[in-house]
Design a protein around this motif. Sequence first.
Motif, PDB file in Angstrom:
ATOM      1  N   ILE A  89      46.355  42.777  37.924  1.00  0.00           N
ATOM      2  CA  ILE A  89      46.653  41.658  37.022  1.00  0.00           C
ATOM      3  C   ILE A  89      46.145  40.349  37.617  1.00  0.00           C
ATOM      4  CG2 ILE A  89      48.510  40.351  35.917  1.00  0.00           C
ATOM      5  CD1 ILE A  89      50.164  42.912  35.872  1.00  0.00           C
ATOM      6  N   ASN A  90      46.307  40.201  38.917  1.00  0.00           N
ATOM      7  CA  ASN A  90      45.836  38.985  39.588  1.00  0.00           C
ATOM      8  C   ASN A  90      44.319  38.849  39.484  1.00  0.00           C
ATOM      9  OD1 ASN A  90      46.119  36.624  41.117  1.00  0.00           O
ATOM     10  ND2 ASN A  90      45.787  37.718  43.030  1.00  0.00           N
ATOM     11  N   ILE A  91      43.602  39.956  39.624  1.00  0.00           N
ATOM     12  CA  ILE A  91      42.138  39.930  39.489  1.00  0.00           C
ATOM     13  C   ILE A  91      41.741  39.502  38.077  1.00  0.00           C
ATOM     14  CG2 ILE A  91      40.086  41.398  39.415  1.00  0.00           C
ATOM     15  CD1 ILE A  91      41.316  43.009  41.711  1.00  0.00           C
ATOM     16  N   ILE A  92      42.399  40.054  37.074  1.00  0.00           N
ATOM     17  CA  ILE A  92      42.087  39.699  35.684  1.00  0.00           C
ATOM     18  C   ILE A  92      42.362  38.220  35.435  1.00  0.00           C
ATOM     19  CG2 ILE A  92      42.719  40.101  33.273  1.00  0.00           C
ATOM     20  CD1 ILE A  92      43.335  43.010  34.064  1.00  0.00           C
ATOM     21  N   PHE A  93      43.531  37.755  35.865  1.00  0.00           N
ATOM     22  CA  PHE A  93      43.875  36.335  35.702  1.00  0.00           C
ATOM     23  C   PHE A  93      42.859  35.447  36.406  1.00  0.00           C
ATOM     24  CE2 PHE A  93      48.751  36.902  34.992  1.00  0.00           C
ATOM     25  CZ  PHE A  93      48.476  37.357  33.718  1.00  0.00           C
ATOM     26  N   ALA A  94      42.475  35.823  37.628  1.00  0.00           N
ATOM     27  CA  ALA A  94      41.551  35.000  38.405  1.00  0.00           C
ATOM     28  C   ALA A  94      40.198  34.894  37.719  1.00  0.00           C
ATOM     29  CB  ALA A  94      41.395  35.577  39.817  1.00  0.00           C
ATOM     30  N   LEU A  95      39.668  36.016  37.237  1.00  0.00           N
ATOM     31  CA  LEU A  95      38.368  35.991  36.563  1.00  0.00           C
ATOM     32  C   LEU A  95      38.428  35.183  35.271  1.00  0.00           C
ATOM     33  CD1 LEU A  95      37.214  39.689  37.064  1.00  0.00           C
ATOM     34  CD2 LEU A  95      36.314  37.667  38.199  1.00  0.00           C
TER      35      LEU A  95
END
Length: 284
Positions: free
Chosen positions: A83-89
């Motif tokens: 989820i953090n990767i998706i939010f960051a991108l």
Amino acid sequence: MVGRYWYRFVASIVLTTFGALIVFILLYPVLFALLSSLVRGQMIVTDISQVAKAGLSLEHYVKAISDPRFINDTLLSLLVALINIIFALVVITPAAYAFSRFRFPGRDTLLVAYLVMNQVGGGFGVAAVIALYVMLLKLNQLGLPVIGNPVVLAAIYTAGAVPFQTWMVKNYLDALPREIDESAFIDGANWRQIIFDVVLPASKPTMVVIALFAFMGAWGEFIIANFLRVETLAAYVYATATGQTIFWSDFAARTLLFAIPIIAIYVFTQKYIGEAMRYGAAKI
């Protein structure tokens, strides 16, 4: 000519020796952690002779991967990291694109503020975490499902990564020709398509680095996870070392298992890390 050859030869020997010494210093504690995780019984290995007396076994690793709590916390950590990767991108890529391609009032001031926020730590960072915890408690009292919510935890991680990673991605995008954007715009692409379908594929190395940093930030953090009562693997491993009775060999095994994903990611993405850092973070 001969003198120059010997100078280079001696310099290479000295630098190689120095590099090997640094590697040995860095890996020395890891070696004893590994031995502590393999020794029979529960102990911190401080001398090789302890290993010879107690013997070696994989019992602590078997115990770790057989523990349902360890498995559940690992899966939860992977979920938070994803989820953090998706939010960051989704958040950092458009922000970096706007800073790189547009000029707007307050742009330079905001960039400087980003840089200052990236460098500030110490007591200010501790105070910010305390203030964040108080705010989250207030929100939870108002009925918002904040405490125990892995999505909220991932959103906090993303917010903390915005300053540094926006700077890094912006510097990388500065090196991309503007003709890429202009050609896509002439072909009828909208801004979303330009950012995510054109610029993002052309910035593969820095996108990999964003994903890597997002994963590491979510995987290794445990203070805020403890505040939000989200039992990630990092929080669980930390908790096993803070009780009245500490089983050190079990703790060492969990710690090394915990480190494996980060090591594997570094090994398989080091090419992209080097390229992105060369064009991005090195210019900060």
